[in-house]
Write a protein that holds these residues in place. Structure first.
Motif, PDB file in Angstrom:
ATOM      1  N   PRO A   1       3.657  -2.808 -51.678  1.00 54.22           N
ATOM      2  CA  PRO A   1       4.027  -4.206 -51.835  1.00 54.22           C
ATOM      3  C   PRO A   1       5.266  -4.314 -52.714  1.00 54.22           C
TER       4      PRO A   1
ATOM      5  N   ALA B   1      -7.369   0.252 -52.859  1.00 52.51           N
ATOM      6  CA  ALA B   1      -6.670  -1.031 -52.827  1.00 52.51           C
ATOM      7  C   ALA B   1      -7.268  -2.063 -53.759  1.00 52.51           C
TER       8      ALA B   1
ATOM      9  N   TYR C   1      -2.925  -2.866 -52.433  1.00 50.71           N
ATOM     10  CA  TYR C   1      -2.465  -2.344 -51.142  1.00 50.71           C
ATOM     11  C   TYR C   1      -2.643  -0.833 -51.104  1.00 50.71           C
TER      12      TYR C   1
ATOM     13  N   HIS D   1      -4.038   0.130 -42.811  1.00 53.47           N
ATOM     14  CA  HIS D   1      -3.488  -0.575 -43.962  1.00 53.47           C
ATOM     15  C   HIS D   1      -4.553  -1.491 -44.560  1.00 53.47           C
ATOM     16  N   HIS D   2      -4.705  -1.449 -45.881  1.00 51.11           N
ATOM     17  CA  HIS D   2      -5.655  -2.313 -46.592  1.00 51.11           C
ATOM     18  C   HIS D   2      -4.853  -3.183 -47.560  1.00 51.11           C
ATOM     19  N   ARG D   3      -4.831  -4.480 -47.292  1.00 49.48           N
ATOM     20  CA  ARG D   3      -4.075  -5.415 -48.150  1.00 49.48           C
ATOM     21  C   ARG D   3      -5.030  -6.444 -48.733  1.00 49.48           C
TER      22      ARG D   3
ATOM     23  N   THR E   1       4.789  -7.754 -48.106  1.00 52.35           N
ATOM     24  CA  THR E   1       4.375  -6.399 -47.753  1.00 52.35           C
ATOM     25  C   THR E   1       4.649  -6.144 -46.278  1.00 52.35           C
TER      26      THR E   1
ATOM     27  N   MET F   1       3.705  -3.655 -43.250  1.00 50.87           N
ATOM     28  CA  MET F   1       2.689  -2.690 -42.888  1.00 50.87           C
ATOM     29  C   MET F   1       3.025  -2.128 -41.504  1.00 50.87           C
TER      30      MET F   1
END
Length: 320
Positions: free
Chosen positions: A3, A232, A268, A276-278, A314, A316
């Motif tokens: 991020p 995250a 993140y 992807h984990h946001r 961000t 991704m």
């Protein structure tokens, strides 16, 4: 990409579609307070953050829908004001020019029964469940998980899901106050009453959805109030059985991103399978004049979160 990294200026293609995001508004008509670790919370100002989000989203003519990741009112909201507070926030959401998809968070459940919430949020519910899915385009599918499927809050006291949750808490958390993670270490700190888990029926449902999406060659975005990746989010914020959910997700290659709220500072990470984990930053922790909301542009090969102020932009990019 982490991020805060500048978004690509070479993207000439238009997104397939776009959607707004906000989480943890936690509105209440009460003076400002603090979290259990002392972080200031601005209960009245969060309404203004939402109002500015709606105005911004409506000025963006290409937003197809918006996602609210849960906790629209705070647990300290006086209980005789709960329904009015929820209605006030939903009235603000109704000013958005497109559909709004909601998730249930723990603060929602502190205020109103689960059946009231699913009705107010227009969640297609069977026996109080709050998981569902939709496809805004042939290429993408959104899966909304019910993070409090197994929970000590929200269900009737004599419900089997309440009993299962209490057994988990008694086995994992020796503290008299089950909202207290004191003495727990590492990821075990997630076993607190303000978190929850996903039951076997919902796990089977998720597995079937991901299998079907694979057969349809769809990309999947998972949305959940509680984070699913320890890299995250703080351990105190994780879904109880995040590992079981991730095991299901990793059986397939269709899941590209998991979006969540709950851990107010945001986070993140990209996991071992390229998912992807946001974790999105909370509206309630915005001091007066600041914001935390955004919108996501969706492309064939990436999601681009364009954040306002405290919500970090961000990019991704999916693995090939």
């Amino acid at each position: 990409m982490a991020p805060g990294k500048a978004l690509s200026s070479t993207q000439a293609k238009q997104p397939l579609f776009s959607f707004g995001v906000i989480t943890d508004v936690q509105y209440a008509d009460i003076p400002d307070g603090r979290s259990f670790i002392g972080v200031p919370r601005h209960y009245r100002h969060s309404l203004q953050v939402l109002q500015r989000a709606i105005t911004k989203w409506n000025s963006h003519t290409k937003l197809n829908f918006s996602l609210n990741f849960g906790d629209i009112v705070d647990g300290f909201c006086p209980k005789d004001q709960s329904f009015a507070a929820v209605k006030r926030i939903l009235d603000e959401f109704s000013k958005f020019s497109g559909p709004v998809f909601h998730m249930i968070g723990n603060h929602c459940l502190y205020n109103l029964p689960r059946t009231n919430l699913t009705a107010l949020f227009n969640i297609p519910s069977i026996h109080g469940s709050a998981h569902y899915e939709f496809s805004p385009s042939p290429e993408y599918r959104f899966v909304i998980l019910d993070a409090y499927d197994i929970s000590a809050i929200g269900w009737p006291r004599d419900d089997p899901k309440t009993s299962q949750a209490l057994r988990i808490l008694h086995a994992k958390n020796p503290n008299e106050d089950k909202n207290n993670p004191g003495g727990l270490s590492g990821r075990d700190r997630r076993f607190v009453m303000f978190n929850g888990g996903i039951g076997s029926e919902q796990l089977s449902w998720l597995d079937n959805i991901l299998k079907d999406s694979t057969e349809r060659d769809q990309k999947v975005i998972i949305c959940c109030h509680l984070p699913l990746d320890p890299a995250a989010a703080a351990p105190e914020a994780l879904l109880w059985n995040y590992d079981e959910v991730i095991d299901v997700i990793h059986r397939y290659r269709c899941v590209k991103a998991c979006l969540s709220g709950h851990d107010h500072k945001g986070g993140y990470a990209v996991d071992s399978h390229g998912v992807h984990h946001r974790v999105l930053e909370a509206a309630v922790e915005c001091p007066p004049g600041s914001n935390a909301f955004g919108y996501v542009d969706v492309y064939h090969d990436r999601l681009t979160l364009v954040g306002a102020d405290r919500m970090v932009s961000t990019e991704m990019v999916f693995e090939a």
